[in-house]
Motif scaffolding. Structure first.
Motif, mmCIF file in Angstrom:
data_model
loop_
_atom_site.group_PDB
_atom_site.id
_atom_site.type_symbol
_atom_site.label_atom_id
_atom_site.label_comp_id
_atom_site.label_asym_id
_atom_site.label_seq_id
_atom_site.Cartn_x
_atom_site.Cartn_y
_atom_site.Cartn_z
ATOM 1 N N SER A 43 0.845 -0.990 0.073
ATOM 2 C CA SER A 43 -0.011 0.121 -0.413
ATOM 3 C C SER A 43 0.385 1.267 0.026
ATOM 4 O O SER A 43 1.974 1.531 0.990
ATOM 5 C CB SER A 43 -0.365 0.668 1.134
ATOM 6 N N GLY A 44 0.332 2.519 0.146
ATOM 7 C CA GLY A 44 1.361 3.764 -0.798
ATOM 8 C C GLY A 44 0.651 4.343 -1.230
ATOM 9 O O GLY A 44 -0.741 4.439 -1.821
ATOM 10 N N GLY A 46 -0.865 6.993 -4.500
ATOM 11 C CA GLY A 46 -0.405 6.607 -5.547
ATOM 12 C C GLY A 46 -1.230 5.009 -5.686
ATOM 13 O O GLY A 46 -1.522 4.476 -6.696
ATOM 14 N N ILE A 47 -1.257 4.350 -5.206
ATOM 15 C CA ILE A 47 -1.890 2.665 -4.956
ATOM 16 C C ILE A 47 -3.796 3.505 -4.128
ATOM 17 O O ILE A 47 -3.689 3.749 -2.882
ATOM 18 C CB ILE A 47 -1.603 1.441 -4.527
ATOM 19 N N SER A 48 -4.768 2.831 -4.749
ATOM 20 C CA SER A 48 -6.168 3.292 -3.817
ATOM 21 C C SER A 48 -6.101 1.588 -3.801
ATOM 22 O O SER A 48 -6.692 0.922 -3.964
ATOM 23 C CB SER A 48 -6.865 2.712 -5.068
ATOM 24 N N GLY A 49 -5.060 1.626 -1.659
ATOM 25 C CA GLY A 49 -5.573 0.480 -0.695
ATOM 26 C C GLY A 49 -4.421 -0.432 -1.107
ATOM 27 O O GLY A 49 -3.315 0.600 -1.438
ATOM 28 N N GLU A 50 -4.865 -1.156 -1.021
ATOM 29 C CA GLU A 50 -3.807 -2.267 -0.910
ATOM 30 C C GLU A 50 -4.029 -3.085 -1.523
ATOM 31 O O GLU A 50 -4.901 -3.530 -2.453
ATOM 32 C CB GLU A 50 -4.480 -3.459 0.485
ATOM 33 N N ILE A 51 -2.603 -4.235 -2.451
ATOM 34 C CA ILE A 51 -2.286 -5.361 -2.995
ATOM 35 C C ILE A 51 -2.239 -6.759 -2.326
ATOM 36 O O ILE A 51 -0.519 -5.787 -1.419
ATOM 37 C CB ILE A 51 -1.500 -4.265 -3.831
ATOM 38 N N ASP A 52 -2.672 -7.601 -2.415
ATOM 39 C CA ASP A 52 -1.606 -8.177 -1.700
ATOM 40 C C ASP A 52 -0.795 -8.974 -3.508
ATOM 41 O O ASP A 52 -1.326 -9.585 -4.760
ATOM 42 C CB ASP A 52 -2.476 -10.315 -1.386
ATOM 43 N N SER A 53 0.198 -8.365 -2.676
ATOM 44 C CA SER A 53 1.904 -9.282 -4.096
ATOM 45 C C SER A 53 2.014 -10.213 -3.471
ATOM 46 O O SER A 53 3.232 -10.095 -2.294
ATOM 47 C CB SER A 53 2.240 -7.571 -3.955
#
Length: 174
Positions: A43-44, A46-53
């Motif tokens: 997350s951070g 420029g990212i709209s929410g969270e991503i499980d990478s």
């Protein structure tokens, strides 16, 4: 390579092997292990929410459970914790050939690991015991019609998909 002329239909027949020897008294079917990559949450700005990478080449625990009709079988051969278990499942996959007729394509799944759990099952007159052995897998190889489609070996940093070394870019840098 799998042809577009084939319509996959079903597993026609299958066998299980322990160290290359056909196992007798195993259950009628096997659920192959679930393969989950380890992930971390990103997350951070420029990212709209969270991503499980996914962490490329890192996998969660993989388990293979094998059911046996009774304990007079290969189940006991797997219980020595000082030995690695080598399992092979072979299947004949029945496919419909659009150009006419049926064909059979081979499936081979090879797994290695160590015994993690043993359930002796139940004793009931006139019934199977439903004993199970659970293996913690360290490697799995899947071949369809003689072509490797997946190879994971956790202890040797191997991860290939359709023959492509997914870890090559990482190995070059470490």
């Amino acid at each position: 390579m799998i042809s577009n002329n084939y319509v996959p239909e079903k597993v026609n027949d299958a066998n299980a092997y322990l160290d290359g020897v056909k196992m007798i008294g195993v259950g009628a079917s096997f659920d192959l292990p679930e393969i989950n990559m380890k992930t971390s949450t990103i997350s951070g700005l420029g990212i709209s929410g969270e991503i499980d990478s996914p962490v490329i080449g890192q996998f969660e625990s993989m388990e293979q459970e094998i059911q046996f009709n009774t304990l007079y079988s290969s189940a006991v051969d797997m219980l020595n914790p000082l030995k690695t278990v080598n399992l092979t499942f072979r299947a004949a996959q029945q496919v419909y050939d659009k150009t006419g007729g049926y064909a059979f394509k081979g499936l081979r799944v090879v797994m290695e690991g160590r015994v993690k759990k043993f359930k002796p099952g139940k004793i009931e007159k006139g019934e199977g015991m439903e004993a199970t052995v659970t293996i913690e897998l360290t490697s799995i190889l899947v071949e369809v019609d003689g072509s490797e489609v997946l190879a994971i070996d956790k202890l040797n940093n191997v991860y290939r998909v359709n023959g492509e070394d997914v870890m090559a870019g990482i190995a070059d840098l470490t």
